[in-house]
Write a protein that holds these residues in place. Structure first.
Motif, PDB file in Angstrom:
ATOM      1  N   ALA A  34      -3.051  -1.384   0.702  1.00  0.00           N
ATOM      2  CA  ALA A  34      -4.638  -1.330   0.798  1.00  0.00           C
ATOM      3  C   ALA A  34      -5.502  -2.239   2.081  1.00  0.00           C
ATOM      4  N   SER A  35      -4.553  -3.172   2.440  1.00  0.00           N
ATOM      5  CA  SER A  35      -5.418  -3.921   2.979  1.00  0.00           C
ATOM      6  C   SER A  35      -6.288  -3.287   4.281  1.00  0.00           C
ATOM      7  N   LYS A  36      -6.924  -4.307   4.519  1.00  0.00           N
ATOM      8  CA  LYS A  36      -7.849  -2.994   5.707  1.00  0.00           C
ATOM      9  C   LYS A  36      -7.515  -4.399   6.446  1.00  0.00           C
ATOM     10  N   GLU A  37      -6.781  -4.765   7.155  1.00  0.00           N
ATOM     11  CA  GLU A  37      -6.577  -5.013   8.288  1.00  0.00           C
ATOM     12  C   GLU A  37      -5.710  -4.033   8.950  1.00  0.00           C
ATOM     13  N   THR A  38      -6.588  -4.311  11.162  1.00  0.00           N
ATOM     14  CA  THR A  38      -6.175  -3.546  11.635  1.00  0.00           C
ATOM     15  C   THR A  38      -4.866  -4.228  12.467  1.00  0.00           C
ATOM     16  N   VAL A  39      -4.122  -3.173  13.094  1.00  0.00           N
ATOM     17  CA  VAL A  39      -3.262  -3.764  13.732  1.00  0.00           C
ATOM     18  C   VAL A  39      -2.931  -2.994  15.152  1.00  0.00           C
ATOM     19  N   ILE A  40      -2.898  -4.377  16.355  1.00  0.00           N
ATOM     20  CA  ILE A  40      -3.350  -4.175  17.398  1.00  0.00           C
ATOM     21  C   ILE A  40      -1.615  -4.018  17.966  1.00  0.00           C
ATOM     22  N   VAL A  41      -0.992  -3.344  18.908  1.00  0.00           N
ATOM     23  CA  VAL A  41      -0.113  -3.152  19.757  1.00  0.00           C
ATOM     24  C   VAL A  41      -0.546  -3.327  21.162  1.00  0.00           C
ATOM     25  N   LEU A  42       0.175  -4.308  21.673  1.00  0.00           N
ATOM     26  CA  LEU A  42      -0.678  -3.818  23.334  1.00  0.00           C
ATOM     27  C   LEU A  42       1.029  -3.949  23.992  1.00  0.00           C
ATOM     28  N   ILE A  43       0.970  -2.984  24.435  1.00  0.00           N
ATOM     29  CA  ILE A  43       2.219  -2.263  25.565  1.00  0.00           C
ATOM     30  C   ILE A  43       2.100  -1.810  26.718  1.00  0.00           C
ATOM     31  N   GLY A  44       3.378  -2.108  27.740  1.00  0.00           N
ATOM     32  CA  GLY A  44       2.782  -1.617  29.340  1.00  0.00           C
ATOM     33  C   GLY A  44       2.826  -0.175  29.885  1.00  0.00           C
ATOM     34  N   ASP A  45       2.553   0.062  30.577  1.00  0.00           N
ATOM     35  CA  ASP A  45       2.256   1.542  30.945  1.00  0.00           C
ATOM     36  C   ASP A  45       3.869   1.524  31.293  1.00  0.00           C
ATOM     37  N   GLY A  46       4.875   1.034  31.678  1.00  0.00           N
ATOM     38  CA  GLY A  46       6.129   1.144  31.928  1.00  0.00           C
ATOM     39  C   GLY A  46       6.639   1.730  31.049  1.00  0.00           C
ATOM     40  N   MET A  91       3.835  -2.465  10.593  1.00  0.00           N
ATOM     41  CA  MET A  91       3.204  -3.288   9.990  1.00  0.00           C
ATOM     42  C   MET A  91       1.807  -2.592   9.139  1.00  0.00           C
ATOM     43  N   ALA A  92       1.885  -1.385  10.266  1.00  0.00           N
ATOM     44  CA  ALA A  92       0.137  -0.351   9.670  1.00  0.00           C
ATOM     45  C   ALA A  92       0.952  -0.119   8.427  1.00  0.00           C
ATOM     46  N   LEU A  93       1.954   0.476   8.044  1.00  0.00           N
ATOM     47  CA  LEU A  93       2.458   1.271   6.596  1.00  0.00           C
ATOM     48  C   LEU A  93       1.434   0.343   5.733  1.00  0.00           C
ATOM     49  N   ALA A  94       2.354  -1.178   6.065  1.00  0.00           N
ATOM     50  CA  ALA A  94       2.446  -1.718   5.381  1.00  0.00           C
ATOM     51  C   ALA A  94       1.326  -2.093   4.897  1.00  0.00           C
ATOM     52  N   HIS A  95       0.712  -2.253   5.247  1.00  0.00           N
ATOM     53  CA  HIS A  95      -1.010  -2.399   5.395  1.00  0.00           C
ATOM     54  C   HIS A  95      -1.776  -1.288   4.138  1.00  0.00           C
ATOM     55  N   LYS A  96      -1.033  -0.340   4.418  1.00  0.00           N
ATOM     56  CA  LYS A  96      -1.954   1.165   3.997  1.00  0.00           C
ATOM     57  C   LYS A  96      -1.154   0.791   2.616  1.00  0.00           C
ATOM     58  N   ALA A  97      -0.063   0.164   2.098  1.00  0.00           N
ATOM     59  CA  ALA A  97       0.913   0.232   0.918  1.00  0.00           C
ATOM     60  C   ALA A  97       0.384  -0.679   0.054  1.00  0.00           C
ATOM     61  N   PHE A 138      16.773  10.116  -3.387  1.00  0.00           N
ATOM     62  CA  PHE A 138      16.033   9.350  -3.719  1.00  0.00           C
ATOM     63  C   PHE A 138      14.991   9.905  -4.113  1.00  0.00           C
ATOM     64  N   ARG A 139      14.561  11.204  -4.252  1.00  0.00           N
ATOM     65  CA  ARG A 139      13.675  12.279  -4.338  1.00  0.00           C
ATOM     66  C   ARG A 139      12.241  11.384  -5.224  1.00  0.00           C
ATOM     67  N   GLN A 140      13.190  11.418  -6.597  1.00  0.00           N
ATOM     68  CA  GLN A 140      11.934  10.908  -7.234  1.00  0.00           C
ATOM     69  C   GLN A 140      10.990   9.775  -7.079  1.00  0.00           C
ATOM     70  N   VAL A 141      12.247   8.411  -6.563  1.00  0.00           N
ATOM     71  CA  VAL A 141      10.730   7.638  -5.960  1.00  0.00           C
ATOM     72  C   VAL A 141      10.591   7.617  -4.468  1.00  0.00           C
ATOM     73  N   LEU A 142      10.779   8.795  -3.718  1.00  0.00           N
ATOM     74  CA  LEU A 142      10.242   9.149  -3.142  1.00  0.00           C
ATOM     75  C   LEU A 142       8.327   9.523  -3.378  1.00  0.00           C
ATOM     76  N   SER A 143       8.599  10.027  -4.180  1.00  0.00           N
ATOM     77  CA  SER A 143       7.433  11.240  -4.674  1.00  0.00           C
ATOM     78  C   SER A 143       6.829   9.911  -5.653  1.00  0.00           C
ATOM     79  N   GLU A 144       7.288   9.313  -6.360  1.00  0.00           N
ATOM     80  CA  GLU A 144       6.057   7.896  -7.006  1.00  0.00           C
ATOM     81  C   GLU A 144       5.830   6.621  -6.481  1.00  0.00           C
ATOM     82  N   PHE A 145       6.712   6.490  -4.939  1.00  0.00           N
ATOM     83  CA  PHE A 145       5.653   5.413  -3.924  1.00  0.00           C
ATOM     84  C   PHE A 145       5.874   6.097  -2.074  1.00  0.00           C
ATOM     85  N   PRO A 146       4.961   6.623  -2.269  1.00  0.00           N
ATOM     86  CA  PRO A 146       5.192   7.077  -1.004  1.00  0.00           C
ATOM     87  C   PRO A 146       4.685   6.492   0.261  1.00  0.00           C
ATOM     88  N   LEU A 147       4.087   5.359  -0.792  1.00  0.00           N
ATOM     89  CA  LEU A 147       3.344   4.073   0.755  1.00  0.00           C
ATOM     90  C   LEU A 147       4.428   3.060   1.042  1.00  0.00           C
TER      91      LEU A 147
END
Lengths: 272, 292
Positions: free
Chosen positions: A144-156, A136-142, B31-40
């Motif tokens: 350019a969304s400003k949403e933050t992703v918070i994940v809560l995990i256990g220590d175990g 989700m964080a990668l998708a938000h970056k793609a 896929f090198r082209q598309v990896l380079s064009e859309f890295p996100l």
């Protein structure tokens, strides 16, 4: 890039309003478990303050503006805590308390995103939440969304290799929009101890913090105040069963639920 | 077929801002082209298949349609729980495109074989299973289904047929006859055509098993005898015929990859031959069953 850990001290007491809410939420958790004779109560109680800060705490009291975020409870067995907080936040009614664990209920021992409003991801099998959060964080970056992703995990849960794989990905892609909270309630003690956890996380390039996971000032400050250029990991030191003395750090209660009589005793204790 | 996948998936990523491509360090050069064009959103995520599938689910939760690619056993068998829960149980959309099939990496040995993929994924409710027999069939199936909002599995194969069968109908009649019905799946069609050329039977081809029971309405199993030939562990087609079988008194012969570790190396063709998939051997088994 390796970053230094930040330890927040000293603890600050939570506001009277929050404490009153938390007492009611603890009672709701106990009541649901008592009626259903099901649920992981101590795990829900250990993360209750954290969930409260994310969903209910008035950020303006901390001079902060509300933010858009996505929250994933990876340790899905603590669903009782999530349901209690989401109901208080008006995602659904308090009727969940009487529905929890029933055959036709929406509210199970692990949360189902297709049934419960406010639940982003269906979890239960450990080690699944963080990879999804990273995605989700990668998708938000793609986007350019400003949403933050918070994940809560256990220590175990950190025994699961998928968490460490995901931290590698998160660091490689500099996911500054990702916050991982580790509920350090000593659940891993009986198997693989998570020793030198801070050092391990630092070595993975995370911006780390270690806080008291029951202190709202520390939780809010760490989650929302500090900007980061890297993924942020917060080790929240908590007590399993926090607030109910009989349950605190008592492994017998891990997957036990109170009887009607025990429930009344615990309510009395909580209301003191 | 792999080249067609690179071309189709690259075009989809270029033309759809909601498409995401995740590679498990496989197919990176193609896929090198598309990896380079859309890295996100076109990412070589690394050699960590469990997390790759989880990350894909995160993309899907955020409204993207992910396309995930790596070698079949590492996707289907190593990351099975992630596919089952993160996509199946959560009802998320995603495309899993594998290479290697049953033993395309014959010379690399058992660790890279995956004859179990289709039967394993058949047990995840709602999974669309595509087993194209040619690059053209893959292109059609992939382009028309990648954005269908479902969990899709596309099985790329090195071994391909000489003719593409592209139809809206899942069950495609290749030839007609009277003594029996043979149902064959994907890239072994040519060898089954060769093996049955002197036999009087219906030959039905399948490259899209769908997510559930196949619709056999309007189809008569000739001579009440059906032979099912699959290029992986046998079973998924029969599983998709259970209602039909309940109503029809049929004799069934299943021919698939035997359930044993194939510890030889060599070529895929050598494996097929040693496992009874040479046209002459198939002919003998089918002929013996139908009694011609």
């Amino acid at each position: 890039m390796r970053t230094k850990s930040q330890v927040y001290t000293p603890p600050v007491r939570n506001s009277a309003g929050a404490e009153s809410d938390l007492t009611k939420l603890r009672i709701a958790i106990l009541e649901a478990a008592s009626i259903a004779r099901e649920g992981h109560v101590p795990s829900a109680l250990s993360i209750l303050n954290i969930l409260y800060c994310i969903f209910l705490e008035d950020l303006k009291e901390f001079d902060l503006e509300p933010r858009d975020f996505n929250f994933i409870l990876s340790k899905g067995h603590a669903s009782l805590g999530l349901y209690a907080v989401l109901a208080k936040a008006k995602f659904f009614s308090e009727g969940w308390i009487h529905e929890f664990g029933k055959f036709n209920s929406d509210f199970g021992g692990h949360p189902d995103r297709n049934k419960v409003n406010g639940v982003l991801a269906s979890t239960g099998s450990l080690g699944h939440g963080l990879p999804m959060g990273v995605g989700m964080a990668l998708a938000h970056k793609a986007r350019a969304s400003k949403e933050t992703v918070i994940v809560l995990i256990g220590d175990g849960e950190l025994n699961e290799g998928s968490n460490w794989e995901s931290l590698l990905i998160a660091h490689h892609h500099a996911l500054s929009n990702l916050i991982v909270i580790i509920d350090q309630n000593q659940s891993s003690e009986r198997a693989i101890k998570m020793e030198y956890l801070l050092e391990k996380l630092n070595a993975f390039g995370m911006q780390t913090s270690e806080i008291d996971g029951h202190d709202h000032q520390q939780i809010i400050s760490t989650l929302f105040l500090n900007e980061s250029k890297t993924p942020k990991v917060v080790i929240a030191n908590t007590t399993k069963g926090f607030g109910v003395r009989e349950m605190e750090n008592n492994p017998a209660w891990h997957h036990a639920s109170p009887t009607a009589e025990q429930f009344l005793v615990f309510v009395k204790e909580l209301q003191k | 077929m792999r080249r067609e996948f690179c071309e189709s998936a690259s075009e989809i990523v270029r033309n759809n801002e909601n498409a995401a491509l995740l590679l498990g360090d496989i197919g990176v050069f193609g896929f090198r082209q598309v990896l380079s064009e859309f890295p996100l959103r076109a990412i070589n995520i690394g050699i960590l298949e469990q997390s790759m599938v989880g990350v894909a689910a995160g993309f899907s939760l955020a409204g993207f349609t992910p396309i995930v690619h790596t070698i079949a056993p590492f996707m289907v068998e190593r990351a099975l729980e992630q596919i089952k829960i993160d996509f199946g149980y959560q009802r998320l959309a995603g495309n899993f495109v594998s290479v290697g099939a049953s033993f395309d990496y014959a010379a690399l040995g058992c660790t890279h074989h995956c004859p179990a993929d289709i039967s394993i994924l058949s047990d995840i409710p709602g999974t669309n299973l595509f087993i194209p027999g040619t690059a053209g069939e893959f292109e059609h199936l992939f382009r028309s289904n990648w954005n269908n909002g479902k969990l899709n599995y596309f099985r790329l194969s090195e071994n391909v047929n000489s003719v593409s069968y592209i139809s809206k109908s899942k069950l495609q009649l290749v030839k007609s006859g009277e003594s029996a019905t043979v149902i064959v799946v994907g890239p072994i069609l040519d060898r089954v055509i060769e093996s049955t050329k002197n036999l009087d039977l219906d030959l039905i081809y399948l490259n899209n098993l769908g997510p559930e029971e196949l619709d056999f309405s309007g189809i008569e199993i000739k001579g009440k005898k059906v032979v099912i030939i699959e290029p992986y562990y046998s079973g998924p087609v029969l599983q998709r015929m259970s209602s039909y079988l309940e109503l029809n008194d049929l004799r069934v012969l299943q021919i698939g990859i035997p359930r044993k570790f194939l510890t030889n190396y060599g070529t895929p063709e050598e494996h097929y031959s040693s496992l009874g998939f040479a046209p002459r051997d198939l002919y003998q088994r089918i002929k013996g069953f139908i009694g011609d």
